[in-house]
Design a protein around this motif. Structure first.
Motif, PDB file in Angstrom:
ATOM      1  N   LEU A 198      19.675  12.688  10.952  1.00 14.32           N
ATOM      2  CA  LEU A 198      19.207  11.465  10.301  1.00 14.32           C
ATOM      3  C   LEU A 198      19.301  11.586   8.782  1.00 14.32           C
ATOM      4  N   TYR A 199      19.031  12.772   8.257  1.00 16.09           N
ATOM      5  CA  TYR A 199      19.110  12.992   6.809  1.00 16.09           C
ATOM      6  C   TYR A 199      20.540  12.751   6.315  1.00 16.09           C
ATOM      7  N   GLY A 213      22.382  -1.206   3.672  1.00 17.48           N
ATOM      8  CA  GLY A 213      22.568  -0.820   5.060  1.00 17.48           C
ATOM      9  C   GLY A 213      21.266  -0.731   5.824  1.00 17.48           C
ATOM     10  N   VAL A 214      21.372  -0.794   7.156  1.00 20.10           N
ATOM     11  CA  VAL A 214      20.219  -0.746   8.056  1.00 20.10           C
ATOM     12  C   VAL A 214      20.542   0.196   9.211  1.00 20.10           C
ATOM     13  N   ILE A 215      19.543   0.941   9.648  1.00 18.04           N
ATOM     14  CA  ILE A 215      19.700   1.825  10.805  1.00 18.04           C
ATOM     15  C   ILE A 215      18.730   1.411  11.900  1.00 18.04           C
ATOM     16  N   PHE A 216      19.232   1.410  13.148  1.00 19.67           N
ATOM     17  CA  PHE A 216      18.421   1.163  14.342  1.00 19.67           C
ATOM     18  C   PHE A 216      18.470   2.418  15.221  1.00 19.67           C
ATOM     19  N   MET A 222       8.936   8.216  14.146  1.00 20.33           N
ATOM     20  CA  MET A 222       8.426   7.432  13.021  1.00 20.33           C
ATOM     21  C   MET A 222       8.098   8.327  11.825  1.00 20.33           C
ATOM     22  N   LEU A 223       7.533   9.487  12.102  1.00 19.42           N
ATOM     23  CA  LEU A 223       7.158  10.397  11.015  1.00 19.42           C
ATOM     24  C   LEU A 223       8.386  10.913  10.273  1.00 19.42           C
ATOM     25  N   ILE A 224       9.434  11.291  11.011  1.00 20.12           N
ATOM     26  CA  ILE A 224      10.606  11.806  10.295  1.00 20.12           C
ATOM     27  C   ILE A 224      11.407  10.674   9.643  1.00 20.12           C
ATOM     28  N   MET A 225      11.376   9.478  10.221  1.00 17.50           N
ATOM     29  CA  MET A 225      12.039   8.341   9.579  1.00 17.50           C
ATOM     30  C   MET A 225      11.341   8.003   8.265  1.00 17.50           C
ATOM     31  N   ASN A 226      10.008   8.029   8.267  1.00 20.61           N
ATOM     32  CA  ASN A 226       9.275   7.803   7.021  1.00 20.61           C
ATOM     33  C   ASN A 226       9.574   8.883   6.001  1.00 20.61           C
ATOM     34  N   ASP A 227       9.719  10.105   6.482  1.00 20.26           N
ATOM     35  CA  ASP A 227       9.999  11.239   5.607  1.00 20.26           C
ATOM     36  C   ASP A 227      11.367  11.097   4.948  1.00 20.26           C
ATOM     37  N   PHE A 236      13.608   8.124   5.080  1.00 23.87           N
ATOM     38  CA  PHE A 236      13.946   6.811   4.537  1.00 23.87           C
ATOM     39  C   PHE A 236      12.861   6.232   3.638  1.00 23.87           C
ATOM     40  N   GLY A 237      11.631   6.721   3.787  1.00 23.12           N
ATOM     41  CA  GLY A 237      10.521   6.163   3.031  1.00 23.12           C
ATOM     42  C   GLY A 237       9.797   5.117   3.847  1.00 23.12           C
ATOM     43  N   GLU A 238       8.478   5.216   3.891  1.00 29.87           N
ATOM     44  CA  GLU A 238       7.685   4.281   4.674  1.00 29.87           C
ATOM     45  C   GLU A 238       7.878   2.842   4.211  1.00 29.87           C
ATOM     46  N   GLU A 239       8.156   2.672   2.911  1.00 31.21           N
ATOM     47  CA  GLU A 239       8.343   1.323   2.370  1.00 31.21           C
ATOM     48  C   GLU A 239       9.616   0.662   2.883  1.00 31.21           C
ATOM     49  N   ASN A 240      10.512   1.438   3.483  1.00 32.44           N
ATOM     50  CA  ASN A 240      11.763   0.888   3.994  1.00 32.44           C
ATOM     51  C   ASN A 240      11.740   0.657   5.503  1.00 32.44           C
ATOM     52  N   GLN A 241      10.575   0.828   6.109  1.00 34.17           N
ATOM     53  CA  GLN A 241      10.439   0.515   7.530  1.00 34.17           C
ATOM     54  C   GLN A 241      10.503  -1.003   7.700  1.00 34.17           C
TER      55      GLN A 241
END
Length: 629
Positions: A179-180, A190-193, A205-210, A212-217
């Motif tokens: 993911l990194y 861009g957007v990832i699903f 969710m935790l690693i996506m926040n780590d 991409f940033g929680e603000e980009n959820q």
């Protein structure tokens, strides 16, 4: 005479740009060895650094190793397989067979910031569907052993069972570096699903926040994957999966999906307004009069002449705007003015750019796993692949993120499975004339010879993926046979196949014994550092990839002074892989005025004078970069 710069095709440091930027901003943190002194960086940043011992964050056994995996350069390459491709010479679609961690590393330079949308359906970590390398430091070696490209005592890819003490940690170790690296490939808009079930949703969710940033959820979408319910479950029947959506950055400010008949049901025209169908929304503000005194005023009902004001709440907009709405007949007071307070008309023509996506996707709109299986059964035969996603599910994501115009938009899926993403891209391009391109990556995971897929002749899941896309292309072409191309734009219905392998160039083994005999053997191996059995096309594509050109970059073959020269991207770069270069060929290449030139080092056959003349000739011609490999 100066030497041409030696192009090292065996490494690609993905962190070099970040290190260079830190050194530019803080030159005082450079050590004697050219590395970074993080203690000095902390001092330079001062109060901007949080030195507290207790911080909110995510950690697990192996996270440090993930960063080593990310930063370790790949020693692999991608070898073209035209014989397994469709329209190899013209297509801009890719199917890459290989371990996706290594492939993502190899794509970093050429596809950095170019991917519009990523969709992945990774292993859900259910205990029997999870394949991973045991040792990230040897990921390429592991892959080569797994695929039989090198000798090994045993294959080192395996399942992750829930009896393992690091069941979740191993899944995180697999997902995090991928993911990194994937984030680097996304465009700013861009957007990832990511599809997932409940087993690892919280950890994902935790690693996506780590990363991409929680603000980009953007959303955690609930997808109704089946609508029939089994009464066999003891507690809850599982009828949905989740799809986690994140944006790369705030460049994504607005998302819309196409309107449907259902979304338009709320629009009508009871008063025959010449502007067409409309719906109405309340003009009463949730705020009270005391909270918004500037939005408190009287509005006249044109039917009764009565001037009304809400007893407790303010209006939604200021008086001047309300007066404009009244002049434009934008207020609806009910039939014959029976409403106590006005409602504001919203016309259908004003919302033709689409509707706001919701985070609940019912099976009627996006299909089910049963539908995905039925689609694949119709293409390849029954039970070839378990639980493929329906193409309508991918259609919906594509419809939200991509525009469907003539501008190319790259869609990446690095857990490609049976190839549903490519199928969806090809179908949607046909529907709206879009110019979406796909890049699929799939591990050649062996198929059980006794399974329906094995009995049908498939050896790996990658083979299933390629054959599905071939048949989809054939089906679409058959449907279009005999039709006139009124748009003047030919659909890209093909794909180039590439396969992960060791670099075409032998790597110096730094771990070998340092005695005279061992060193002599290594030196002998590197007299000709190109691996046996590698074609000129293999070498060409490795140079393209490591030089930052996409794997679909146009390549023209030219004859210059009797030598074969590859002209890249309309002459931006020339590549000559001849082993007997001449001064005439060098002058002919210089006359083309390319920005870059790459030649085989063996092409100079130890002729230092010819190499020196080449350096000077290209420099005089204004060639910015001349390298040998």
């Amino acid at each position: 005479m100066p030497e041409p710069e030696k192009l090292d095709l065996r490494s690609h440091d993905i962190a070099a740009d970040k290190r260079a930027e830190l050194l530019r901003l803080f030159p005082e943190i450079r050590t004697e060895g050219g590395k970074l002194d993080f203690e000095k960086l902390r001092l330079a940043l001062g109060e901007a650094v949080d030195m507290g011992r207790e911080r909110f964050g995510l950690t697990w056994p192996g996270k440090a190793e993930c960063f080593k995996a990310i930063q370790t350069p790949s020693l692999g390459t991608l070898r073209p397989a035209p014989e397994e491709s469709v329209n190899f010479d013209t297509t801009e679609n890719l199917i890459i067979e290989g371990d996706n961690l290594e492939v993502l590393k190899l794509l970093q330079k050429s596809y950095l910031g170019k991917v519009k949308m990523i969709y992945i359906d990774p292993p859900y970590n259910t205990g029997n569907d999870f394949i991973y390398p045991d040792d990230y430091s040897e990921s390429l070696r592991t892959y080569l052993e797994y695929t039989g490209q090198v000798d090994a005592e045993g294959k080192r890819f395996s399942t992750n069972t829930d009896t393992d003490g690091r069941f979740h940690s191993k899944w995180l170790n697999m997902m995090y570096p991928r993911l990194y690296l994937a984030r680097n490939l996304l465009r700013e808009d861009g957007v990832i699903f990511v599809s997932i079930d409940d087993t690892e949703l919280a950890n994902l969710m935790l690693i996506m926040n780590d990363i991409f940033g929680e603000e980009n959820q953007l959303a955690i979408i609930a997808w109704e994957k089946r609508f029939t319910r089994s009464n066999n479950a003891k507690l809850f029947a599982k009828v949905k999966d989740s799809i986690v959506a994140y944006r790369k950055s705030e460049a994504v400010q607005k998302l819309r999906e196409a309107r449907t008949e259902k979304s338009d049901e709320i629009y009508s025209n009871p008063d025959n307004d010449p502007r067409g169908p409309w719906t109405s929304v309340s003009f009463v503000n949730p705020a009270t009069k005391e909270e918004r005194p500037n939005l408190v005023y009287e509005i006249t009902n044109p039917f009764t002449g009565k001037r009304v004001i809400h007893p407790t709440n303010a209006w939604k907009q200021e008086k001047e705007k309300a007066e404009q709405y009244a002049r434009e007949n934008r207020f609806y007071w009910g039939k014959n003015g029976t409403y106590e307070y006005p409602r504001l008309k919203k016309f259908l023509y004003e919302v033709q750019d689409g509707v706001v996506p919701v985070d609940l996707w019912a099976h009627e709109a996006t299909g089910t796993t049963d539908e995905g299986s039925k689609t694949l059964d119709d293409i390849l035969g029954k039970d070839i692949f378990d639980n493929p996603k329906p193409t309508r599910l991918i259609h919906r994501m594509l419809g939200i993120v991509t525009k469907g115009g003539t501008e190319p938009e790259i869609i990446l899926d690095f857990f490609a499975g049976s190839g549903t993403t490519a199928h969806a891209v090809l179908e949607l391009n046909k529907q709206d004339g879009g110019n979406r391109k796909f890049i699929l990556v799939q591990l050649p995971e062996p198929v059980d010879p006794e399974s329906p897929a094995g009995k049908a002749g498939f050896k790996t899941i990658a083979d299933i993926c390629k054959e599905r896309v071939r048949r989809v292309i054939q089906k679409l072409n058959d449907e279009d046979a005999g039709k006139l191309d009124l748009e003047g734009q030919k659909q890209d219905r093909g794909f180039r196949v590439f396969k992960l392998a060791e670099s075409n160039f032998k790597v110096w083994d730094a771990t070998a014994p340092k005695d005279a005999e061992s060193l002599a053997q290594q030196l002998e191996l590197h007299v000709d550092h190109i691996r046996e059995g590698r074609s000129e096309q293999d070498i060409l594509f490795e140079i393209l990839l490591k030089s930052g050109f996409a794997l679909t970059t146009p390549v023209e073959t030219r004859a210059l002074a009797g030598k074969r020269v590859y002209r890249i991207a309309d002459g931006a770069m020339l590549i000559c892989l001849e082993r007997a270069l001449t001064l005439e060929a060098i002058r002919a290449m210089a006359a083309e005025k390319p920005a870059r030139v790459v030649c085989l080092d063996a092409g100079f056959a130890g002729n230092d004078q010819l190499k020196a003349n080449a350096v000077q000739t290209f420099k005089t011609a204004g060639v910015a970069s001349f390298k040998t490999v």
